[in-house]
Scaffold this motif. Structure first.
Motif, PDB file in Angstrom:
ATOM      1  N   VAL A   1      37.274  53.296  41.945  1.00 12.45           N
ATOM      2  CA  VAL A   1      37.874  52.340  41.015  1.00 12.45           C
ATOM      3  C   VAL A   1      38.045  52.996  39.643  1.00 12.45           C
ATOM      4  O   VAL A   1      37.069  53.404  39.010  1.00 12.45           O
ATOM      5  N   VAL A   2      39.293  53.121  39.219  1.00 13.03           N
ATOM      6  CA  VAL A   2      39.594  53.746  37.930  1.00 13.03           C
ATOM      7  C   VAL A   2      40.057  52.652  36.973  1.00 13.03           C
ATOM      8  O   VAL A   2      41.037  51.953  37.238  1.00 13.03           O
ATOM      9  N   GLY A   3      39.327  52.467  35.878  1.00 12.64           N
ATOM     10  CA  GLY A   3      39.688  51.461  34.892  1.00 12.64           C
ATOM     11  C   GLY A   3      40.568  52.070  33.814  1.00 12.64           C
ATOM     12  O   GLY A   3      40.324  53.189  33.361  1.00 12.64           O
ATOM     13  N   ILE A   4      41.586  51.332  33.425  1.00 12.21           N
ATOM     14  CA  ILE A   4      42.457  51.791  32.334  1.00 12.21           C
ATOM     15  C   ILE A   4      42.481  50.702  31.276  1.00 12.21           C
ATOM     16  O   ILE A   4      42.922  49.587  31.528  1.00 12.21           O
ATOM     17  N   THR A   5      41.958  51.024  30.083  1.00  9.92           N
ATOM     18  CA  THR A   5      41.924  50.021  29.033  1.00  9.92           C
ATOM     19  C   THR A   5      42.447  50.629  27.734  1.00  9.92           C
ATOM     20  O   THR A   5      42.705  51.830  27.668  1.00  9.92           O
ATOM     21  N   GLY A   6      42.579  49.794  26.717  1.00  7.92           N
ATOM     22  CA  GLY A   6      43.119  50.271  25.445  1.00  7.92           C
ATOM     23  C   GLY A   6      43.834  49.132  24.754  1.00  7.92           C
ATOM     24  O   GLY A   6      44.086  48.092  25.359  1.00  7.92           O
TER      25      GLY A   6
ATOM     26  N   PHE B   1      42.217  50.160  50.905  1.00  9.99           N
ATOM     27  CA  PHE B   1      42.725  50.959  49.788  1.00  9.99           C
ATOM     28  C   PHE B   1      41.665  51.980  49.371  1.00  9.99           C
ATOM     29  O   PHE B   1      40.494  51.638  49.260  1.00  9.99           O
ATOM     30  N   ALA B   2      42.104  53.224  49.165  1.00 12.33           N
ATOM     31  CA  ALA B   2      41.167  54.287  48.823  1.00 12.33           C
ATOM     32  C   ALA B   2      40.947  54.359  47.319  1.00 12.33           C
ATOM     33  O   ALA B   2      39.894  54.784  46.851  1.00 12.33           O
ATOM     34  N   VAL B   3      41.964  53.961  46.553  1.00 12.24           N
ATOM     35  CA  VAL B   3      41.880  53.994  45.095  1.00 12.24           C
ATOM     36  C   VAL B   3      42.384  52.660  44.549  1.00 12.24           C
ATOM     37  O   VAL B   3      43.389  52.128  45.033  1.00 12.24           O
ATOM     38  N   VAL B   4      41.676  52.131  43.573  1.00 15.04           N
ATOM     39  CA  VAL B   4      42.178  50.948  42.876  1.00 15.04           C
ATOM     40  C   VAL B   4      42.193  51.239  41.382  1.00 15.04           C
ATOM     41  O   VAL B   4      41.183  51.656  40.811  1.00 15.04           O
ATOM     42  N   LEU B   5      43.356  51.073  40.758  1.00 11.84           N
ATOM     43  CA  LEU B   5      43.443  51.196  39.305  1.00 11.84           C
ATOM     44  C   LEU B   5      43.324  49.794  38.728  1.00 11.84           C
ATOM     45  O   LEU B   5      44.081  48.906  39.107  1.00 11.84           O
ATOM     46  N   VAL B   6      42.342  49.598  37.854  1.00 10.06           N
ATOM     47  CA  VAL B   6      42.179  48.297  37.216  1.00 10.06           C
ATOM     48  C   VAL B   6      42.626  48.441  35.769  1.00 10.06           C
ATOM     49  O   VAL B   6      42.060  49.228  35.012  1.00 10.06           O
ATOM     50  N   GLU B   7      43.668  47.690  35.413  1.00  7.91           N
ATOM     51  CA  GLU B   7      44.219  47.794  34.070  1.00  7.91           C
ATOM     52  C   GLU B   7      43.942  46.490  33.327  1.00  7.91           C
ATOM     53  O   GLU B   7      44.165  45.412  33.857  1.00  7.91           O
TER      54      GLU B   7
END
Ligand code: CO
Length: 445
Positions: free
Chosen positions: A47-52, A138-144
């Motif tokens: 799980v890759v989080g993308i914030t900003g 799912f192998a990767v989840v991007l959480v934005e």
């Protein structure tokens, strides 16, 4: 569709089933709990989080990262989490427009999610959504996330690897971000690196890192431009390096920490749900008016819940008094807190409850002609009037007693204090004691 069927459809990876399951978990409540239980344990994706801050180009960044990762890592989902939006997912068209190139790929799934004001908050909803996506393979989840507030920080705690996206020229924003998100970010991406001011932002971020050195992993600062493609490969490389050196070796410990946070959040939510709005309002009223401090009010809420289980239990002792004021003096002197009085016209009494550990004392003051409590006082003077036991289902309890030959004082349950239902067992049938059966009202009392 039953939870088991939907879970099976999710596990087979069918997109419509996944979308539907996400709607179920987003709405929460019993259907969501049933679905999650049916999904069972699943292997967690990366799980890759993308914030900003707003305007950092997070969606563009997520799409660029997604295009790099998909295929090489397997199927990939993007979950766009928006705490401010009252609208929920299923805004499929919007999702596709936001990331058109990624959305066009077979193995990609893009979905936005809103909070709906759920008590467990966005982080709980995100965890639940991750369970669905994990079950779907799912192998990767991007959480934005959309902003950089406390909600977003909570959501980012759900991620394994967190990217903080900072556009050039936002000095103040970086100051603000340092306070919260900076501590949990693993990779700092300066987005829109083709714009002027990117160098300055890189320098600011590096300075901020030096001010707050960390043990172990040091977040790299990466310049990225989704327009020119600059830095995207380097960013993905940094994400992978973080996974290899910091996530994989600590997988078990991270999993425990995440599970613990999740249980804490859900437990807090359950307590509030079980307590109910009325009990919460009443507690709030007592705190606002100065009748109780917030710690005491919260403690009482929890103790009332603990007492209001489904097991039969001693609920209270009813004491007949000529005057509640007079009767309450003793308990006040002992440090008990006497709750406000309530009139129960059906029984011809005014009552006041005094919480006493897991149980309560009920003071009963008669009024009007022919009140049973009044007659009791005339005959025997004030004193112990009844013992009350709490039962989860009073009609079932009454039927069972009738069946077994016990003598009840009424055919049907009658209204008691706090919206409860009550029925009395004749002392002849109860060892010389008037026994009250009580089924708590909506607010568990
Ligand atoms: Co009673």
């Amino acid at each position: 569709m039953r939870p088991g069927e939907l879970a099976a459809a999710v596990r087979s990876g069918r997109r419509r089933a996944v979308a539907r399951a996400l709607s179920v978990v987003e709405r929460g409540g019993a259907p969501a709990r049933a679905l999650l239980a049916a999904l069972g344990g699943v292997t967690r994706p990366w799980v890759v989080g993308i914030t900003g801050p707003p305007g950092a180009g997070k969606s563009t960044l997520a799409e660029a990262v997604g295009l790099e990762l998909i295929g090489r890592e397997g199927r990939l989902a993007v979950l766009a989490v928006d705490p401010s939006s009252p609208f929920s997912g299923g805004a499929l068209l919007g999702d596709r427009i936001r990331m058109p190139r990624l959305a066009a790929l077979e193995g990609a799934f893009i979905r936005s999610m809103a909070t709906r004001g759920a008590l467990g908050g966005l982080a709980s909803a995100t965890e639940d959504a991750l369970d669905v996506l994990a079950a779907a393979g799912f192998a990767v989840v991007l959480v934005e996330t959309v902003g950089v507030g406390q909600d977003e920080v909570d959501v980012m705690h759900v991620a394994d690897t967190v990217v903080l996206a900072s556009p050039p020229g936002l000095g103040d924003e970086i100051q603000a971000a340092k306070a919260g998100v900076m501590e949990i970010a693993h990779v700092l991406a300066v987005t829109k690196a083709d714009l002027p001011g990117a160098d300055r932002t890189v320098a600011q971020l590096e300075a901020a890192l030096e001010l707050a050195p960390r043990e172990g992993w040091t977040p790299p600062v990466v310049r990225v431009s989704a327009v020119t493609g600059e830095g995207v490969a380097a960013l993905v490389e940094a994400l992978r390096r973080h996974r290899e050196t910091a996530v994989e070796p600590a997988r078990a410990a991270l999993g425990r920490r995440r599970a613990r946070r999740r249980v804490e959040r859900l437990a807090a939510r359950l307590v509030l749900e079980r307590a109910g709005d009325r009990a919460l309002d009443r507690a709030a009223e007592r705190v606002a008016s100065g009748a109780a401090d917030p710690y005491t009010a919260a403690m009482e809420l929890v103790e009332t819940l603990a007492a209001a289980g489904t097991e039969p239990a001693l609920d209270h002792l009813g004491i007949a008094v000529r005057s509640i004021e007079e009767g309450a003096r003793l308990y006040r002197a002992l440090g008990f807190e006497v709750e406000g009085t309530e009139t129960v016209p059906e029984q011809g009494v005014t009552v006041a409850f005094i919480p006493a550990g897991g149980t309560r004392i009920e003071l009963l003051e008669p009024f009007g002609e022919g009140s049973p409590v009044g007659r009791h006082i005339e005959r025997r003077g004030p004193g112990l009037h009844h013992v009350a036991v709490r039962v989860p289902d009073i009609r079932a309890a009454m039927a069972a007693l009738r069946e077994a030959g016990f003598e009840l004082l009424s055919e049907e349950p009658r209204p008691g204090a706090h919206g409860s239902l009550v029925c009395f067992v004749h002392p002849r049938s109860a060892g010389g004691v008037l026994l009250e059966l009580t089924q708590p009202g909506d607010d568990g009392r």
